[in-house]
Design a protein around this motif. Sequence first.
Motif, mmCIF file in Angstrom:
data_model
loop_
_atom_site.group_PDB
_atom_site.id
_atom_site.type_symbol
_atom_site.label_atom_id
_atom_site.label_comp_id
_atom_site.label_asym_id
_atom_site.label_seq_id
_atom_site.Cartn_x
_atom_site.Cartn_y
_atom_site.Cartn_z
ATOM 1 N N ARG A 76 26.635 29.886 29.654
ATOM 2 C CA ARG A 76 27.654 30.453 30.729
ATOM 3 C C ARG A 76 28.359 31.630 30.746
ATOM 4 O O ARG A 76 28.617 31.976 29.594
ATOM 5 C CB ARG A 76 28.912 29.679 30.869
ATOM 6 N N ASN A 77 28.533 32.346 31.786
ATOM 7 C CA ASN A 77 28.873 33.882 31.706
ATOM 8 C C ASN A 77 30.322 33.954 31.873
ATOM 9 O O ASN A 77 31.133 34.881 31.764
ATOM 10 C CB ASN A 77 28.062 34.693 32.564
ATOM 11 N N GLY A 78 30.901 32.823 32.404
ATOM 12 C CA GLY A 78 32.223 32.859 32.655
ATOM 13 C C GLY A 78 32.685 33.713 33.820
ATOM 14 O O GLY A 78 33.994 34.327 33.925
ATOM 15 N N CYS A 79 31.867 34.179 34.798
ATOM 16 C CA CYS A 79 32.229 34.951 35.820
ATOM 17 C C CYS A 79 33.354 34.299 36.871
ATOM 18 O O CYS A 79 32.705 33.166 37.326
ATOM 19 C CB CYS A 79 30.820 35.144 36.433
ATOM 20 N N ALA A 80 34.292 34.788 36.906
ATOM 21 C CA ALA A 80 35.279 34.219 38.078
ATOM 22 C C ALA A 80 34.605 34.191 39.291
ATOM 23 O O ALA A 80 34.956 33.202 40.333
ATOM 24 C CB ALA A 80 36.616 34.899 37.845
ATOM 25 N N VAL A 81 34.007 35.150 39.847
ATOM 26 C CA VAL A 81 33.315 35.448 41.208
ATOM 27 C C VAL A 81 32.464 34.290 41.241
ATOM 28 O O VAL A 81 32.443 33.692 42.537
ATOM 29 C CB VAL A 81 32.752 36.726 41.401
ATOM 30 N N ALA A 82 31.450 34.079 40.485
ATOM 31 C CA ALA A 82 30.500 33.011 40.425
ATOM 32 C C ALA A 82 31.269 31.643 40.665
ATOM 33 O O ALA A 82 30.630 30.692 41.294
ATOM 34 C CB ALA A 82 29.609 32.963 39.377
ATOM 35 N N GLY A 115 34.065 31.129 42.451
ATOM 36 C CA GLY A 115 34.833 31.307 43.680
ATOM 37 C C GLY A 115 36.228 31.930 43.533
ATOM 38 O O GLY A 115 37.024 31.462 44.265
ATOM 39 N N LEU A 116 36.520 32.310 42.230
ATOM 40 C CA LEU A 116 37.789 32.918 42.037
ATOM 41 C C LEU A 116 37.895 34.410 42.280
ATOM 42 O O LEU A 116 36.618 35.019 42.345
ATOM 43 C CB LEU A 116 38.181 32.702 40.365
ATOM 44 N N PRO A 117 39.040 35.106 42.466
ATOM 45 C CA PRO A 117 39.218 36.421 42.786
ATOM 46 C C PRO A 117 38.368 37.193 41.638
ATOM 47 O O PRO A 117 38.587 36.718 40.477
ATOM 48 C CB PRO A 117 40.713 36.635 42.951
ATOM 49 N N ALA A 118 37.782 38.490 41.854
ATOM 50 C CA ALA A 118 37.487 39.194 40.831
ATOM 51 C C ALA A 118 38.249 39.551 39.668
ATOM 52 O O ALA A 118 37.972 39.752 38.578
ATOM 53 C CB ALA A 118 36.509 40.430 41.300
ATOM 54 N N ILE A 156 37.182 42.236 33.691
ATOM 55 C CA ILE A 156 38.169 43.197 34.168
ATOM 56 C C ILE A 156 38.854 44.040 33.097
ATOM 57 O O ILE A 156 38.930 45.130 33.179
ATOM 58 C CB ILE A 156 39.000 42.604 35.244
ATOM 59 N N THR A 157 39.203 43.352 32.149
ATOM 60 C CA THR A 157 39.899 43.846 30.984
ATOM 61 C C THR A 157 39.109 44.273 29.732
ATOM 62 O O THR A 157 39.811 44.672 28.566
ATOM 63 C CB THR A 157 40.992 43.011 30.604
ATOM 64 N N ALA A 158 38.058 43.788 29.746
ATOM 65 C CA ALA A 158 36.954 43.681 28.334
ATOM 66 C C ALA A 158 36.396 45.295 28.346
ATOM 67 O O ALA A 158 35.953 46.013 29.284
ATOM 68 C CB ALA A 158 35.949 42.722 28.593
ATOM 69 N N ASP A 159 35.938 45.736 27.117
ATOM 70 C CA ASP A 159 35.022 46.809 26.892
ATOM 71 C C ASP A 159 33.862 46.174 26.667
ATOM 72 O O ASP A 159 33.590 45.433 25.870
ATOM 73 C CB ASP A 159 35.442 47.438 25.739
ATOM 74 N N ILE A 160 32.786 46.400 27.769
ATOM 75 C CA ILE A 160 31.497 46.016 27.470
ATOM 76 C C ILE A 160 30.603 46.985 27.219
ATOM 77 O O ILE A 160 30.517 48.214 27.709
ATOM 78 C CB ILE A 160 31.306 45.471 29.068
ATOM 79 N N ASP A 161 29.736 46.607 26.289
ATOM 80 C CA ASP A 161 28.740 47.851 25.518
ATOM 81 C C ASP A 161 27.762 47.993 26.886
ATOM 82 O O ASP A 161 27.135 47.237 27.180
ATOM 83 C CB ASP A 161 27.839 46.933 24.401
ATOM 84 N N PRO A 162 27.919 49.355 27.091
ATOM 85 C CA PRO A 162 26.810 49.961 27.999
ATOM 86 C C PRO A 162 25.372 49.517 27.700
ATOM 87 O O PRO A 162 24.558 49.335 28.591
ATOM 88 C CB PRO A 162 26.841 51.566 27.951
#
Length: 79
Positions: free
Chosen positions: A21-27, A29-32, A38-44
Amino acid sequence: MPATRTDSSTWAQQCPLCGQRNGCAVAQGLPAAQCWCITADIDPKALQRLAPAERGQRCICPACGRAEPDPGARPNRGD
């Protein structure tokens, strides 16, 4: 059985890199603005591992988004 695009709800909630599970809020049905990314540093480099067709379409999970330790970096020994 792995999720397919026809099962879009499950497909959108799975990390394309590890299948968890990716924990995506949009998936969900929640606001982005409520998404972990939104607050994470994601490794490019993690994003580069996505198949071109999945970029901008699927979200990775927090574990896959973390930066891998630099093997050439010296450990901090408190010196």
